[in-house]
Design an enzyme around this catalytic site. Structure first.
Site, PDB file in Angstrom:
ATOM      1  N   GLN A   1      12.898 107.575  60.805  1.00 59.46           N
ATOM      2  CA  GLN A   1      13.512 108.817  60.353  1.00 59.46           C
ATOM      3  C   GLN A   1      13.195 109.113  58.884  1.00 59.46           C
ATOM      4  OE1 GLN A   1      15.161 106.121  61.606  1.00 59.46           O
ATOM      5  NE2 GLN A   1      16.708 106.753  63.094  1.00 59.46           N
TER       6      GLN A   1
ATOM      7  N   GLN B   1      11.028 105.204  70.232  1.00 62.26           N
ATOM      8  CA  GLN B   1      12.196 105.486  71.054  1.00 62.26           C
ATOM      9  C   GLN B   1      12.411 106.987  71.230  1.00 62.26           C
ATOM     10  OE1 GLN B   1      14.922 103.322  68.611  1.00 62.26           O
ATOM     11  NE2 GLN B   1      14.334 101.341  69.451  1.00 62.26           N
TER      12      GLN B   1
ATOM     13  N   TRP C   1      22.286 110.714  57.257  1.00 62.41           N
ATOM     14  CA  TRP C   1      22.476 109.281  57.521  1.00 62.41           C
ATOM     15  C   TRP C   1      23.609 108.709  56.694  1.00 62.41           C
ATOM     16  CZ3 TRP C   1      20.238 104.856  54.516  1.00 62.41           C
ATOM     17  CH2 TRP C   1      20.269 103.646  55.226  1.00 62.41           C
ATOM     18  N   ARG C   2      24.645 108.254  57.364  1.00 65.37           N
ATOM     19  CA  ARG C   2      25.602 107.341  56.739  1.00 65.37           C
ATOM     20  C   ARG C   2      25.045 105.947  56.964  1.00 65.37           C
ATOM     21  NH1 ARG C   2      29.544 104.193  58.924  1.00 65.37           N
ATOM     22  NH2 ARG C   2      30.876 103.250  57.325  1.00 65.37           N
TER      23      ARG C   2
ATOM     24  N   GLU D   1      23.471 110.339  61.971  1.00 64.00           N
ATOM     25  CA  GLU D   1      23.789 108.967  62.361  1.00 64.00           C
ATOM     26  C   GLU D   1      24.958 108.385  61.574  1.00 64.00           C
ATOM     27  OE1 GLU D   1      20.003 107.111  64.308  1.00 64.00           O
ATOM     28  OE2 GLU D   1      19.818 107.006  62.131  1.00 64.00           O
TER      29      GLU D   1
ATOM     30  N   GLU E   1      22.927 107.845  66.424  1.00 63.58           N
ATOM     31  CA  GLU E   1      23.613 106.582  66.665  1.00 63.58           C
ATOM     32  C   GLU E   1      25.041 106.702  66.162  1.00 63.58           C
ATOM     33  OE1 GLU E   1      20.618 102.749  66.660  1.00 63.58           O
ATOM     34  OE2 GLU E   1      21.658 103.285  64.817  1.00 63.58           O
TER      35      GLU E   1
END
Length: 571
Positions: free
Chosen positions: A134, A175, A421-422, A455, A477
């Protein structure tokens, strides 16, 4: 603000007398401008490659600008490195040798190969090694051979747009991957969620077969490609491509020669758009400029070019004029230090923002990027605001806190590639050290996102309150580190009052390491005739907990571990 049309050098000189520039603009020390006559080019590239290979949370940022010509070099691209060709067309800069991503974990794992970019050149080699995950982008590239998106180990997502790939784009063990408005020989590989939007193939036999892994949509409903730098003679410009609707294949400056024999891909060029001289940009420098100096330039009608570095901001950057262009070079990073957003955009037509990392500080911000002050009835459909390559993060480089990463209040906004993103690793990557409720909050109507990755946030990762929303490719996620007794939130929430919303290629995954979290649904959405989801997948990667359903009580649970579970259509 005077805008020059994109025309030939002779025609441009006839229209406007432009002074010759003896030197390049002051892009600062971390922008390396190359031309084919340079003798020490390879040693400069090798020095930075070694420095950035393992600098996942380092402070250095770099951009390589290649002037038109041919180069035989090896370019190993590490963290926070952007490679840009300065040609007016893809043929303007031609690179042979090796161009490749340069960070892997053991066993060819590239799941942490983040934050690197390639744009606007032709690569004449046999294999473009673009194995990463990413926070990355490949835009406006002509690859004369194959493009490899993995090295055989784990790999976790990326973005291709406005590219020509003469050979195959081989996803291998990727993925998930999103490809938009490109022309390619073949698309192969992939394991969970591969989405192709507005992609044309050089033969019908090369089209990916429809199935649970592959999602193909024939045309992109609306997009203008990302602005980029180019040179004409001694003068720099920023090309701002025009808006296109219902397109397949490349939108901006396809190459004029070299398409494979028998190609059935459209190679028509785009004559729309505009060219902005570099002197209509304020060129900002980290460590020198403040929010006050940058805002003074924006208020004065300048566009903004942020050179590589980390900008500690005492206030938000405020975009208050329509059609403003804000571009980051070399992953320019904005950190709001006083509890403000990093950037706010008024409810405007035609703003273009791209190529930035937005990083939360320890003082909580309401959001890192805000578009529109509040819910509005104003339509921007004829000239939408577009945000490109927005990479926001909370934690990882240090503790941070924000309620949301991106908040969109205006109508008709388009997003094109985001990783919100965390952090699940790095400095401050803990439940209390990295605090963030939502990645994306959409309050505006008719907002479209292409290539959206969100995420690990602590409540809904995506919260969609507006009508008419569209998402093409979603990767998410759930947070790893949910404490015991904390609710298991869905990843994707369409608000109960929404009547129209549609999404394609939605992948959601869990790996609960701290407690046995139970999530009822990956997606919560109202059962309304205009709310539709296509090609969904969820997966339990292991550890504890469970996800019972994909959407609104439909879809099997995510069991057994490491087995993708699909739901083709909903309702």
């Amino acid at each position: 603000m005077k805008i020059l049309p994109l025309v030939s050098g002779a025609a441009l000189a006839a229209c406007v007398a432009l002074p010759a520039r003896a030197a390049d603009p002051d892009f600062g020390p971390n922008v390396l401008v190359f031309d084919p006559s340079m003798k020490d080019l390879q040693s400069q590239l090798d020095t930075i490659a070694a420095k950035q290979k393992d600098a996942q949370f380092g402070n250095a940022r770099y951009a390589y600008l290649f002037k038109p010509g041919k180069y035989d070099v090896n370019i190993d691209i590490g963290y926070y490195v952007q490679v840009l060709g300065l040609g007016q067309t893809l043929e303007g800069v031609q690179i042979t040798g090796n161009v490749r991503s340069n960070s892997t974990l053991p066993q060819n794992n590239v799941t942490c190969a983040f934050w690197r970019s390639v744009e606007n050149f032709t690569y004449t080699g046999k294999n473009f090694g673009w194995a990463l995950s990413q926070g990355t982008d490949m835009r406006h590239i002509h690859a004369c051979g194959d493009v490899s998106l993995s090295t055989g180990g784990w790999a976790s997502g990326g973005f291709t747009a406005d590219c020509q790939i003469d050979g195959k784009q081989d996803a291998g063990t990727q993925q998930q991957w999103f490809t938009r408005n490109s022309e390619i020989g073949a698309a192969t590989g992939g394991t969970w969620n591969m989405v192709y939007l507005g992609v044309q193939y050089f033969s019908k036999a090369s089209v990916p077969m429809k199935g649970p892994i592959n999602t193909s949509i024939e045309k992109t409903p609306v997009i203008a490609e990302k602005p980029y730098l180019y040179v004409e003679g001694p003068n720099y410009f920023v090309r701002v491509p025009g808006l296109h609707k219902d397109t397949a294949g490349m939108n901006d400056h396809p190459i004029s020669t070299g398409a494979p024999p028998g190609s059935d891909a459209s190679l028509a060029s785009d004559d729309e758009g505009r060219a902005i001289p570099i002197d209509q940009f304020y060129i900002a420098h980290a460590g020198k400029d403040t929010a006050a100096s940058i805002n003074a330039a924006l208020n004065g009608g300048k566009n903004l070019l942020l050179t590589p570095g980390i900008y500690h901001l005492e206030d938000a950057l405020h975009v208050t004029k329509a059609d403003t262009v804000v571009l980051g070079l070399g992953y320019a990073t904005l950190i709001p230090e006083k509890g403000t957003p990093a950037i706010t955009v008024a409810d405007l037509d035609g703003v273009k923002i791209g190529g930035l990392i937005l990083q939360a500080s320890t003082i909580n911000s309401p959001t890192l990027l805000q578009i529109g002050d509040a819910k509005s009835t104003v339509s921007h459909a004829a000239n939408p605001t577009i945000i490109y390559d927005i990479y926001a993060r909370v934690g990882g480089a240090g503790p941070g806190s924000t309620d949301a990463m991106v908040t969109i209040n205006s109508n008709d906004v388009i997003g094109d590639n985001a990783w919100l993103w965390r952090a699940d690793h790095g400095n401050g990557a803990s439940w209390d050290g990295a605090k963030c409720k939502n990645g994306l909050v959409v309050n505006g109507d008719n907002v479209t996102y292409y290539g959206l990755a969100v995420e690990h946030t602590q409540e809904y990762q995506t919260l969609w309150n507006g009508n008419g929303g569209r998402v093409y490719f979603y990767q998410s996620e759930m947070p790893y580190d949910v404490p015991a007794g904390v609710k298991g939130w869905a990843s994707y929430k369409v608000a109960d009052g929404v009547t129209t919303h549609e999404a394609w290629g939605v992948g959601i995954y869990c790996y609960f390491t701290r407690s046995p979290v139970v999530v009822e649904n990956d997606i919560e959405a109202p059962r309304a005739p205009g709310v539709k989801f296509h090609h969904m997948v969820h997966l339990k990667l292991g550890a504890q907990g469970a996800i019972h359903h994909i959407i609104d009580g439909d879809g099997p649970p995510a069991v057994p571990d490491r087995t993708p579970i699909y739901l083709d259509e909903w309702p």
